[in-house]
Design a protein around this motif. Sequence first.
Motif: not given
Length: 345
Positions: A199-207
Amino acid sequence: MSGGFPSAPDGSFPVADGAFPADKSSSAAGSSPAAGGGAALGGGATDKGAAADGGAAAACPPDEHALAAALEREGYFADEGLRTALHLALRLDRPLLLEGEPGVGKTEVAAVLSRVVGRELIRLQCFEGLDAGQALYEWDYPKQLLHVRVAESRGQEVGDLYRDEFLLRRPLLRALESDRGAVLLIDEIDRADSEFEAFLLEFLGDFQITVPELGTIRARTPPIVVLTSNRTRELHDALKRRCLYHWIAFPEAGRERAILRAAVPGLEETAAEGLVRAVQRVRGLPLLKRPGIAESVEWARGAVTLAEGGSPWPVALRRALGLLIKDEEDTRLLAGHAEELFGDV
């Protein structure tokens, strides 16, 4: 932490890669200790994910030398590796993943960084079973239900139940919507499940985060993200690829002496040298849990207290061992090496 040596949010002492913040106040989890200095983060645009215009210009992160000086002003004795990692994370807008032994102060890196850059510190404590709702947002169902009942009793239209007044913002959403920018601490990510990592991947990749009711929410200015891990399990490569990585090791003897001198009032130079020598030897034994900087500082404080009460220094150290070693098997192991460890202290 007591007596002028503030505890980190996880209860550990604030020591990072041989760095030590002397007599500074750590912020509680999710509090707002520092405002100003950061650019305003937009509330996020929905559907298209476009950021709104009109936010304050992002403050330029300090250069490497200015960052080092700021850390020193905060009482930190950071080594070159940690300073470089922080400098690159700020300049490249990359999340910083910190791993290391428990007790070396990974958590406190985010707290001291929030003070250096003048941004709010927001903390997400990870645990097994943590889900997106607990980390991002939840709807206030009791308030929604009350609104429905009031509307029905008055013969009014219920209206949209998924609007801002019913939204409970959790750490990730707060970090994206922070008006002046934020330092987001995702603490002990290794305790969370693999699904939460994904779930965190979108957040960490694109904020940014995409949610069904709200669309895509994107930060105007990327938050400064610090993730910590104690390596209780291996993290996925996809998460690591999105982060700048740094391993926080135990400090060498000279740096640890500096930490103790700053952290423990009344600790004499010769006592600090002997204590650090003993701690370094203890860490060389096959212990189940090697003591971190947090434990060595507490051991020093306890020994100083006993010495002030009349115990000779070597005796005070042995009597205070419960502050350094927290396992029964390790205690028995140390008992068999007492002369070797404390003979010249």
